[in-house]
Design a protein around this motif. Structure first.
Motif, PDB file in Angstrom:
ATOM      1  N   THR A  90     -32.880 -45.715 -36.681  1.00  0.00           N
ATOM      2  CA  THR A  90     -33.398 -44.392 -37.029  1.00  0.00           C
ATOM      3  C   THR A  90     -33.439 -44.273 -38.554  1.00  0.00           C
ATOM      4  N   VAL A  91     -33.970 -43.150 -39.042  1.00  0.00           N
ATOM      5  CA  VAL A  91     -34.026 -42.940 -40.492  1.00  0.00           C
ATOM      6  C   VAL A  91     -32.624 -42.850 -41.098  1.00  0.00           C
ATOM      7  N   LYS A  92     -31.620 -42.566 -40.276  1.00  0.00           N
ATOM      8  CA  LYS A  92     -30.238 -42.536 -40.777  1.00  0.00           C
ATOM      9  C   LYS A  92     -29.604 -43.924 -40.747  1.00  0.00           C
ATOM     10  N   SER A  93     -29.817 -44.650 -39.678  1.00  0.00           N
ATOM     11  CA  SER A  93     -29.141 -45.946 -39.554  1.00  0.00           C
ATOM     12  C   SER A  93     -29.691 -46.995 -40.516  1.00  0.00           C
ATOM     13  N   VAL A  94     -30.958 -46.876 -40.934  1.00  0.00           N
ATOM     14  CA  VAL A  94     -31.512 -47.902 -41.823  1.00  0.00           C
ATOM     15  C   VAL A  94     -30.875 -47.855 -43.212  1.00  0.00           C
ATOM     16  N   HIS A  95     -30.121 -46.805 -43.510  1.00  0.00           N
ATOM     17  CA  HIS A  95     -29.382 -46.763 -44.775  1.00  0.00           C
ATOM     18  C   HIS A  95     -28.414 -47.941 -44.900  1.00  0.00           C
ATOM     19  N   GLU A  96     -27.955 -48.440 -43.756  1.00  0.00           N
ATOM     20  CA  GLU A  96     -26.955 -49.504 -43.767  1.00  0.00           C
ATOM     21  C   GLU A  96     -27.559 -50.889 -43.940  1.00  0.00           C
ATOM     22  N   LEU A  97     -28.870 -51.003 -43.889  1.00  0.00           N
ATOM     23  CA  LEU A  97     -29.502 -52.310 -44.020  1.00  0.00           C
ATOM     24  C   LEU A  97     -29.479 -52.791 -45.468  1.00  0.00           C
ATOM     25  N   PRO A  98     -29.312 -54.083 -45.696  1.00  0.00           N
ATOM     26  CA  PRO A  98     -29.313 -54.635 -47.075  1.00  0.00           C
ATOM     27  C   PRO A  98     -30.750 -54.815 -47.587  1.00  0.00           C
ATOM     28  N   LEU A  99     -31.365 -53.730 -47.947  1.00  0.00           N
ATOM     29  CA  LEU A  99     -32.776 -53.754 -48.320  1.00  0.00           C
ATOM     30  C   LEU A  99     -32.964 -54.206 -49.762  1.00  0.00           C
ATOM     31  N   GLN A 100     -34.025 -54.968 -49.981  1.00  0.00           N
ATOM     32  CA  GLN A 100     -34.416 -55.369 -51.332  1.00  0.00           C
ATOM     33  C   GLN A 100     -35.660 -54.582 -51.705  1.00  0.00           C
ATOM     34  N   TRP A 101     -35.485 -53.651 -52.637  1.00  0.00           N
ATOM     35  CA  TRP A 101     -36.571 -52.728 -52.983  1.00  0.00           C
ATOM     36  C   TRP A 101     -37.615 -53.432 -53.850  1.00  0.00           C
ATOM     37  N   PRO A 102     -38.907 -53.049 -53.699  1.00  0.00           N
ATOM     38  CA  PRO A 102     -39.935 -53.560 -54.618  1.00  0.00           C
ATOM     39  C   PRO A 102     -39.549 -53.243 -56.059  1.00  0.00           C
ATOM     40  N   GLN A 103     -39.849 -54.144 -56.976  1.00  0.00           N
ATOM     41  CA  GLN A 103     -39.375 -54.008 -58.350  1.00  0.00           C
ATOM     42  C   GLN A 103     -40.137 -52.968 -59.169  1.00  0.00           C
ATOM     43  N   GLU A 104     -41.354 -52.605 -58.753  1.00  0.00           N
ATOM     44  CA  GLU A 104     -42.158 -51.710 -59.581  1.00  0.00           C
ATOM     45  C   GLU A 104     -41.520 -50.329 -59.680  1.00  0.00           C
ATOM     46  N   LEU A 105     -41.455 -49.813 -60.903  1.00  0.00           N
ATOM     47  CA  LEU A 105     -40.894 -48.492 -61.166  1.00  0.00           C
ATOM     48  C   LEU A 105     -42.019 -47.496 -61.405  1.00  0.00           C
ATOM     49  N   TYR A 106     -41.875 -46.297 -60.830  1.00  0.00           N
ATOM     50  CA  TYR A 106     -42.813 -45.206 -61.046  1.00  0.00           C
ATOM     51  C   TYR A 106     -42.055 -44.036 -61.668  1.00  0.00           C
ATOM     52  N   ARG A 107     -42.803 -43.139 -62.286  1.00  0.00           N
ATOM     53  CA  ARG A 107     -42.176 -42.023 -62.990  1.00  0.00           C
ATOM     54  C   ARG A 107     -42.622 -40.683 -62.407  1.00  0.00           C
ATOM     55  N   LEU A 108     -41.730 -39.709 -62.457  1.00  0.00           N
ATOM     56  CA  LEU A 108     -42.087 -38.339 -62.141  1.00  0.00           C
ATOM     57  C   LEU A 108     -41.281 -37.415 -63.040  1.00  0.00           C
ATOM     58  N   ARG A 109     -41.847 -36.264 -63.342  1.00  0.00           N
ATOM     59  CA  ARG A 109     -41.154 -35.260 -64.143  1.00  0.00           C
ATOM     60  C   ARG A 109     -41.229 -33.926 -63.415  1.00  0.00           C
ATOM     61  N   THR A 110     -40.083 -33.302 -63.227  1.00  0.00           N
ATOM     62  CA  THR A 110     -40.050 -32.008 -62.562  1.00  0.00           C
ATOM     63  C   THR A 110     -40.576 -30.915 -63.489  1.00  0.00           C
ATOM     64  N   ARG A 111     -40.979 -29.809 -62.884  1.00  0.00           N
ATOM     65  CA  ARG A 111     -41.550 -28.707 -63.644  1.00  0.00           C
ATOM     66  C   ARG A 111     -40.471 -27.978 -64.456  1.00  0.00           C
ATOM     67  N   SER A 112     -40.928 -27.363 -65.529  1.00  0.00           N
ATOM     68  CA  SER A 112     -40.095 -26.472 -66.323  1.00  0.00           C
ATOM     69  C   SER A 112     -40.490 -25.040 -66.021  1.00  0.00           C
ATOM     70  N   GLY A 113     -39.526 -24.166 -65.866  1.00  0.00           N
ATOM     71  CA  GLY A 113     -39.822 -22.760 -65.608  1.00  0.00           C
ATOM     72  C   GLY A 113     -40.047 -21.956 -66.869  1.00  0.00           C
ATOM     73  N   SER A 114     -39.948 -22.575 -68.025  1.00  0.00           N
ATOM     74  CA  SER A 114     -40.033 -21.835 -69.280  1.00  0.00           C
ATOM     75  C   SER A 114     -41.458 -21.368 -69.551  1.00  0.00           C
ATOM     76  N   ALA A 115     -41.573 -20.199 -70.169  1.00  0.00           N
ATOM     77  CA  ALA A 115     -42.867 -19.629 -70.525  1.00  0.00           C
ATOM     78  C   ALA A 115     -43.238 -20.035 -71.945  1.00  0.00           C
TER      79      ALA A 115
END
Length: 464
Positions: A90-115
């Motif tokens: 399940t989506v919970k049990s796969v946390h225990e698998l020894p996964l090797q993540w793809p090396q590519e890094l992506y970026r995101l920036r959260t919004r600022s509430g400032s005016a």
């Protein structure tokens, strides 16, 4: 884990959440999961993976929601998918698998509430990618402009908050006269091809992307020429649109367990970026063409738009409509707001009677880009602007719009209160292009760039 077959596509972002679309691949004798992990940029420790189980009913795709983020913060993330023959996972049990993540890094920036903080956006529409027998024909032609947009995003100051794609992200009907695509799998193949080209893929993985449909996601000038046999076409096209364009937008609600709802109430939506707010209308799928109640927006949407205009405290209000609000085109003008004059006048009168300021209409569709201004003969305080950006990539079979394509020598509309008068505030761009908007305390700077990123024209819209 493997790199997504489509995506990741960075969708709607708030001050504390981000939506990411990604697609894996079907394996008939195994389960398929997709996952994301993230961290604050510059830190070493990754979050726990967030996983989704993929299935063929959604073309092996899903949207993963990252929650609990810090506002105005830079993150990096990794995304991938994998198969497992253990059908008990399940989506919970796969946390225990020894996964090797793809090396590519992506970026995101959260919004600022400032005016008052300067913000920037990209706007584009009409990206033509011809498909022949399910294979893109010269795909680099429809993808190269996104390399320029990506390069600009990496260097832009202020940082680019989002890319607004205002319609015709794919052309279901690109070979309409010879071999029209109507089947669900044919339409899905177009989305997979269009969104997996290298440059657009890189852009959408790192810049929050908002989309809305226009006619070519279904059929040219839909629903004006609709035939009874087109009901199946519409169902197939709109289901594919929901999967690939609407699913990562605010149109889909987040359920209590963090998953995305499968049943959107409508395709129009709103989002906020500090003191700038966007209302993205669906000016295509809810049309009423009857003579006694002709509407480009349905009643619920018009009421929501007017209520937002009146009650929102936003300093700048951006309204996205896939077809032009004004000026009117000389040919096929009735497919845009010119064909729905009663509803357009109601919106203009709402803006004028409530003395609303800094209302900007953003659109595409016409294969030409321009900025224009609308004033009122008897009300010097009234002013509305439009920003049109189209096309990202035109078909060689279709011309670009020119100044002569539009009705500019007469008022947009008259009523007992006076005339709404229009004027261009720059040249009409008659080549493939995209718009880069910079909004600060005093103005909106509209910069149009060509496929190579060269500046074509810059126009300022003064804020009041």
């Amino acid at each position: 884990m493997l790199k997504p077959t489509v995506g990741p596509i960075l969708g709607h972002i708030t001050t504390d959440e981000a939506r990411v679309f990604l697609r894996g691949k079907l394996h008939e004798s195994a389960l398929t999961f997709a996952g994301i992990r993230y961290r604050v940029r510059g830190e070493e420790r990754w979050s726990k993976g967030i996983f989704a189980k993929l299935d063929a009913t959604r073309d092996m795709s899903d949207v993963i929601v990252i929650r609990g983020l810090g506002h105005d913060t830079d993150y990096e993330y990794q995304a991938g998918w994998f198969n497992t023959t253990n059908v008990e996972h399940t989506v919970k049990s796969v946390h225990e698998l020894p996964l090797q993540w793809p090396q590519e890094l992506y970026r995101l920036r959260t919004r600022s509430g400032s005016a008052g903080t300067p913000r920037a956006y990209f706007v584009g529409s009409c990206r033509y990618l011809r498909m022949t027998a399910g294979i893109p024909s010269a795909p680099h032609l429809g993808d190269r402009i996104f390399a320029s947009i990506t390069q600009m995003a990496q260097q832009a100051e202020p940082p680019v908050s989002a890319m607004l794609m205002t319609g015709d992200q794919i052309y279901v009907d690109d070979l309409n006269f010879f071999a029209p695509d109507r089947e669900f799998q044919q339409i899905l193949a177009k989305y997979r091809a269009a969104f997996s080209q290298p440059n657009i893929s890189r852009l959408m993985a790192n810049v929050s992307t908002y989309m809305i449909l226009d006619d070519h996601e279904i059929e040219d000038n839909w629903p004006k020429n609709k035939r009874p046999s087109d009901n199946i076409l519409y169902t197939n096209a709109i289901t594919a649109y929901e999967l690939y364009q609407a699913s990562h937008s605010p149109a889909f609600e987040i359920l209590h367990d963090g998953r995305i709802s499968r049943n959107p109430k409508h395709y129009w939506y709103q989002f906020t970026d500090g003191d700038i707010e966007w209302f993205v209308t669906d000016s295509r799928s809810r049309r009423n063409l009857s003579a006694d109640d002709r509407r480009i927006l349905d009643v619920e949407q018009e009421n929501a738009l007017c209520q937002w205009l009146i009650s929102s405290p936003a300093r700048v209000k951006m309204i996205v409509t896939s077809v032009m609000f004004f000026p009117d085109a000389k040919q096929d003008g009735d497919d845009a707001w010119a064909g729905f004059p009663g509803q357009r006048l109601r919106l203009l009168e709402t803006i004028r009677s409530h003395r609303l300021k800094n209302v900007i209409f953003v659109s595409g569709d016409v294969h030409g880009s321009l900025t224009s201004r609308l004033t009122h003969s008897e009300d010097p305080d009234f002013e509305v602007h439009t920003i049109v950006s189209s096309p990202l990539c035109n078909s060689r079979l279709l011309p670009h719009a020119r100044r002569s394509s539009f009705i500019l020598d007469q008022p947009l509309v008259r009523n007992d209160a006076g005339e709404y008068r229009q004027e261009l505030t720059g040249k009409v761009i008659s080549q493939d292009n995209f718009a880069h908007l910079v909004i600060d305390a005093e103005r909106i700077q509209v910069n149009y760039h060509d496929q190579e990123g060269k500046l074509l024209q810059s126009t300022d819209i003064d804020l009041r």
